[in-house]
Scaffold this motif. Structure first.
Motif, mmCIF file in Angstrom:
data_model
loop_
_atom_site.group_PDB
_atom_site.id
_atom_site.type_symbol
_atom_site.label_atom_id
_atom_site.label_comp_id
_atom_site.label_asym_id
_atom_site.label_seq_id
_atom_site.Cartn_x
_atom_site.Cartn_y
_atom_site.Cartn_z
ATOM 1 N N GLU A 155 43.581 43.972 28.171
ATOM 2 C CA GLU A 155 43.668 43.091 29.251
ATOM 3 C C GLU A 155 42.140 43.045 28.986
ATOM 4 N N LYS A 156 40.966 43.583 29.403
ATOM 5 C CA LYS A 156 39.992 43.203 29.374
ATOM 6 C C LYS A 156 39.990 41.885 27.328
ATOM 7 N N THR A 157 41.106 42.834 26.763
ATOM 8 C CA THR A 157 40.217 42.400 25.092
ATOM 9 C C THR A 157 42.069 41.233 24.577
ATOM 10 N N GLY A 158 42.382 41.348 25.005
ATOM 11 C CA GLY A 158 44.287 40.768 24.491
ATOM 12 C C GLY A 158 44.687 41.343 23.175
ATOM 13 N N ALA A 159 43.883 42.364 23.029
ATOM 14 C CA ALA A 159 44.411 43.274 21.919
ATOM 15 C C ALA A 159 46.111 43.776 22.023
ATOM 16 N N GLY A 160 46.279 44.287 20.568
ATOM 17 C CA GLY A 160 48.220 44.782 21.018
ATOM 18 C C GLY A 160 47.916 46.354 21.086
ATOM 19 N N MET A 161 48.794 46.101 22.192
ATOM 20 C CA MET A 161 49.241 48.176 22.917
ATOM 21 C C MET A 161 48.808 49.165 21.882
ATOM 22 N N LYS A 203 38.564 39.002 20.640
ATOM 23 C CA LYS A 203 37.386 37.638 19.654
ATOM 24 C C LYS A 203 36.306 38.536 20.909
ATOM 25 N N ALA A 204 36.218 38.819 21.985
ATOM 26 C CA ALA A 204 34.827 39.085 23.013
ATOM 27 C C ALA A 204 35.153 40.176 23.755
ATOM 28 N N ALA A 205 33.762 40.332 24.377
ATOM 29 C CA ALA A 205 33.912 41.375 25.195
ATOM 30 C C ALA A 205 33.968 41.197 25.944
ATOM 31 N N LYS A 206 34.733 40.122 26.958
ATOM 32 C CA LYS A 206 34.615 39.259 28.125
ATOM 33 C C LYS A 206 35.670 40.133 28.443
ATOM 34 N N LYS A 207 36.341 40.154 30.307
ATOM 35 C CA LYS A 207 36.808 40.662 30.766
ATOM 36 C C LYS A 207 37.334 39.875 31.282
ATOM 37 N N SER A 208 39.145 39.746 31.240
ATOM 38 C CA SER A 208 39.876 39.094 31.755
ATOM 39 C C SER A 208 40.688 38.984 32.690
ATOM 40 N N GLY A 209 40.988 40.001 33.099
ATOM 41 C CA GLY A 209 41.018 40.589 34.946
ATOM 42 C C GLY A 209 39.711 41.323 35.353
ATOM 43 N N ARG A 210 39.646 40.789 36.776
ATOM 44 C CA ARG A 210 38.399 41.596 36.795
ATOM 45 C C ARG A 210 38.705 42.461 38.553
ATOM 46 N N VAL A 211 38.048 43.353 39.109
ATOM 47 C CA VAL A 211 38.482 43.851 40.727
ATOM 48 C C VAL A 211 37.364 42.253 41.378
ATOM 49 N N ALA A 212 37.939 42.046 42.450
ATOM 50 C CA ALA A 212 37.817 41.201 43.074
ATOM 51 C C ALA A 212 38.166 41.806 44.302
ATOM 52 N N ALA A 213 37.014 41.482 45.442
ATOM 53 C CA ALA A 213 37.351 41.347 46.887
ATOM 54 C C ALA A 213 37.562 40.180 47.290
ATOM 55 N N GLU A 214 38.047 39.763 48.375
ATOM 56 C CA GLU A 214 38.507 38.475 48.753
ATOM 57 C C GLU A 214 36.923 38.021 49.696
ATOM 58 N N GLY A 215 37.218 36.687 50.095
ATOM 59 C CA GLY A 215 35.966 36.117 51.075
ATOM 60 C C GLY A 215 35.289 35.052 50.087
ATOM 61 N N LEU A 216 34.270 34.574 50.027
ATOM 62 C CA LEU A 216 33.853 33.355 49.863
ATOM 63 C C LEU A 216 32.861 33.195 49.331
#
Length: 288
Positions: free
Chosen positions: A12-18, A46-59
């Protein structure tokens, strides 16, 4: 031990294969950060950016003083997205932003102990009781300006941006807010990027080039070319302007004789995981 959940998280973080993910996790004894670096060095991620994040709700919300010289951006979390649509909750979040502007707390702890009729913490506890969910004031940023401050809220409180400029006008400031919302810069200029971060990136780029079969001396020259792309991603002035791809933000600022001092970009729930939505794409589409 490399578990299926670790492999899934790395995918999820890298998009690389299993299989690639499983291999690097085995090689790094399950160290997620080292595994990401290894994938990048091999050109698989290609990048170290996380494609999935843990996120709370809110504003996330922002407030600017009437004279336009002081602004604040805040994030207040709730347990469910339903509460984020509650008018009482929305009013509370805006009141928190106003409190930050007017009372200038140094951190969240000081903010909670400040008086606003009663303390902010007492007001928060009262909202928890009436709304029926756990709420928390997570973070804020506050700017004082000799020029002007502008804000932008995207997606009913999904992303908030606050910009502080010493020179420039409101129209330009609004455009820059939209740029920051869409392109996610981390710094204004290259000079603000920590040297340690640059060194790490150059090290990864060099290994990438050598893994492509380039001799070390050639690899070092390639790194000098590729590091510019790294700055384009994380530095605002190096980015291509989203409303006119023929120029960079630095050229826009020069053209307008403008200067940006600082900015803050809050995305609701950054760092607390949930399914990520493509907010940058939403902003880009809105600009078009």
């Amino acid at each position: 031990m490399v578990t299926a959940s670790l492999v899934k998280e790395l995918r999820e973080k890298t998009g690389a294969g299993m299989m690639d993910c499983k291999k690097v996790l085995t090689e790094t004894d399950g160290d997620m950060e080292k595994a990401i670096e290894l994938l990048r060095e091999r050109g698989i991620a290609k990048a170290a950016k996380k494609s999935g994040r843990v996120a709370a709700e809110g504003l996330v919300e922002a407030y600017i003083s009437e004279d336009g010289k002081v602004g604040a951006i805040v994030e207040v979390n709730s347990e469910t997205d339903f509460v984020a649509k509650n008018e009482e909750f929305k009013t509370f979040v805006m009141d928190v932003a106003k409190q930050v502007v007017e009372k200038n707390p140094k951190d969240v702890e000081e903010l909670l102990n400040q008086e606003a009729g009663k303390t902010v913490n007492e007001a928060l506890i009262g909202k928890i009781a009436t709304i029926g969910e756990n709420l928390s004031i997570r973070r804020f940023a506050r700017f004082e300006s000799k020029g002007l401050i502008e804000k932008y809220i995207h997606g009913d409180g999904k992303i908030a941006v606050l910009v502080n400029m010493t020179k420039g006008d409101k129209e330009l400031a609004k455009d820059l807010c939209m740029q920051i919302a869409a392109a996610r810069p981390e710094f204004v200029t290259r000079e603000e990027v920590p040297q340690e971060r640059v060194d790490k990136e150059m090290e990864i780029l060099k290994v990438q080039a050598m893994n492509e079969g380039k001799p070390e001396q050639i690899a070092e020259k390639i790194v000098q070319g590729r590091v510019g792309k790294f700055y384009e991603e994380i530095c605002l002035v190096d980015q291509v302007f989203v409303k006119d791809s023929s120029m960079k933000v630095s050229e826009l600022l020069k053209q307008k004789d403008a200067e940006i001092v600082e900015f803050a970009r809050f995305e609701k729930g950054e760092g607390i995981e949930k399914k990520e939505e493509n907010f940058a794409e939403e902003v880009m589409n809105q600009l078009k």
